[in-house]
Scaffold this active site. Structure first.
Site, short mmCIF file in Angstrom:
data_model
loop_
_atom_site.label_atom_id
_atom_site.label_comp_id
_atom_site.label_asym_id
_atom_site.label_seq_id
_atom_site.Cartn_x
_atom_site.Cartn_y
_atom_site.Cartn_z
N LYS A 16 0.81 -1.22 0.00
CA LYS A 16 0.00 0.00 0.00
C LYS A 16 0.84 1.27 0.00
O LYS A 16 0.55 2.22 -0.71
CB LYS A 16 -0.82 0.02 1.30
CG LYS A 16 -2.27 -0.12 1.11
CD LYS A 16 -3.04 -0.16 2.43
CE LYS A 16 -2.25 -0.50 3.65
NZ LYS A 16 -2.58 0.32 4.80
N ARG A 91 -9.41 2.54 9.97
CA ARG A 91 -9.06 1.15 10.22
C ARG A 91 -10.24 0.33 10.72
O ARG A 91 -10.14 -0.88 10.82
CB ARG A 91 -7.96 1.06 11.27
CG ARG A 91 -6.56 1.31 10.75
CD ARG A 91 -5.57 1.12 11.87
NE ARG A 91 -4.30 1.74 11.58
CZ ARG A 91 -3.32 1.15 10.91
NH1 ARG A 91 -3.47 -0.08 10.49
NH2 ARG A 91 -2.21 1.78 10.67
N ARG A 130 11.78 -11.35 5.45
CA ARG A 130 12.66 -10.17 5.59
C ARG A 130 13.74 -10.42 6.62
O ARG A 130 13.51 -10.99 7.68
CB ARG A 130 11.83 -8.96 6.01
CG ARG A 130 11.01 -8.41 4.88
CD ARG A 130 10.83 -6.93 5.01
NE ARG A 130 10.06 -6.60 6.20
CZ ARG A 130 9.16 -5.62 6.22
NH1 ARG A 130 8.92 -4.91 5.15
NH2 ARG A 130 8.51 -5.36 7.33
N ARG A 163 13.41 -9.06 12.50
CA ARG A 163 12.86 -8.07 13.43
C ARG A 163 11.59 -8.62 14.09
O ARG A 163 10.89 -9.44 13.50
CB ARG A 163 12.48 -6.78 12.68
CG ARG A 163 13.64 -5.94 12.24
CD ARG A 163 13.09 -4.63 11.69
NE ARG A 163 11.80 -4.88 11.04
CZ ARG A 163 10.87 -3.97 10.81
NH1 ARG A 163 11.06 -2.73 11.19
NH2 ARG A 163 9.74 -4.28 10.22
N ARG A 174 -0.98 -9.53 13.48
CA ARG A 174 -1.34 -8.35 12.67
C ARG A 174 -2.41 -8.72 11.65
O ARG A 174 -3.31 -7.94 11.37
CB ARG A 174 -0.10 -7.79 11.96
CG ARG A 174 0.87 -7.12 12.93
CD ARG A 174 2.19 -6.78 12.25
NE ARG A 174 2.06 -5.67 11.30
CZ ARG A 174 3.01 -5.34 10.42
NH1 ARG A 174 4.12 -6.03 10.36
NH2 ARG A 174 2.83 -4.32 9.61
#
Ligand SMILES: [Zn+2]
Length: 226
Positions: A16, A91, A130, A163, A174
């Site tokens: 996004k 949201r 990642r 991370r 999430r």
């Protein structure tokens, strides 16, 4: 063309932000990532910024009405007279309803809510792969952008770590929040007839093409109505 008031929707890792920045350039519209405009308001020390800061300093969530007021303040500025791109807000459905109400008062309805759709599997693949360098934060990806030597930063040779945000259990959390709180917005905007669905699985350039094609269609439809 009348103004383009756009909302970007999509799960974490949907790209996004990348699309928002590229749309900002193409359309010459301001791009409001909510966190950024809150921080900007705090930095500028506006009345609303000071209000937001009180909550942030206390470690509380900034209430919806304060966030909306900050957004409306920006939207009413000269820079947003042709429209804007909003990312990160609303949201939740109550936030969307409150925003609709404020926009109706300004007689500036939302033109389109653009959903950049990516499956949970793809989100986990994108975020979970990642690797971040411990020293300087250089970012790699085990699949899409692997370092030359596994676990080692190409730039400075320091160790690559996962991370906290990219850990599987955090990604799942999430995604859960997204599905329970944010996904109902898709229905909300669908009912209002302004939802635009874009497949976010392809490359950022291809996704961008689709978004621009969709906006071009909107423009043509609008011209035909006049
Ligand atoms: Zn590094």
């Amino acid at each position: 063309m009348s103004e383009l008031n756009l909302i970007l929707l999509g799960p974490p890792g949907s790209g996004k932000g990348t699309q928002g920045e590229s749309l900002q350039e193409d359309l010459r519209l301001p791009y409001y990532a909510t966190g950024d405009i809150l921080r900007a308001a705090v930095k500028e020390g506006t009345e609303l910024g000071r209000k937001a800061k009180e909550y942030m300093d206390a470690g509380d969530l900034v209430p919806d009405e304060v966030i909306i007021a900050v957004i409306i303040e920006r939207i009413e500025g000269e820079e947003a007279s042709d429209g804007f791109i909003l990312d990160g807000f609303p949201r939740t459905v109550p936030q969307a309803e409150a925003l609709d109400e404020e926009m109706a008062k300004l007689d500036r309805p939302i033109t389109a809510a653009i959903l950049i759709d990516v499956s949970d599997e793809e989100v986990v693949r994108r975020l979970g792969g990642r690797r971040t360098c411990e020293a300087e934060g250089h970012v790699f990806h085990v699949e899409f952008n692997p370092p030359e030597k596994e676990g080692v930063c190409d730039v400075d040779g320091s160790k690559l770590i996962v991370r906290d945000d990219d850990k599987p259990e955090v990604i799942r959390k999430r995604l859960e929040t997204y599905h329970s709180k944010t996904e109902p917005l898709v229905d909300h905007y669908e009912r209002r007839g302004i939802l635009q669905h874009v497949d976010g699985t392809e490359s950022p350039a291809e996704v961008g093409e689709r978004v621009r094609g969709m906006l071009a269609t909107l423009r043509r439809e609008e011209e035909m109505e006049i």
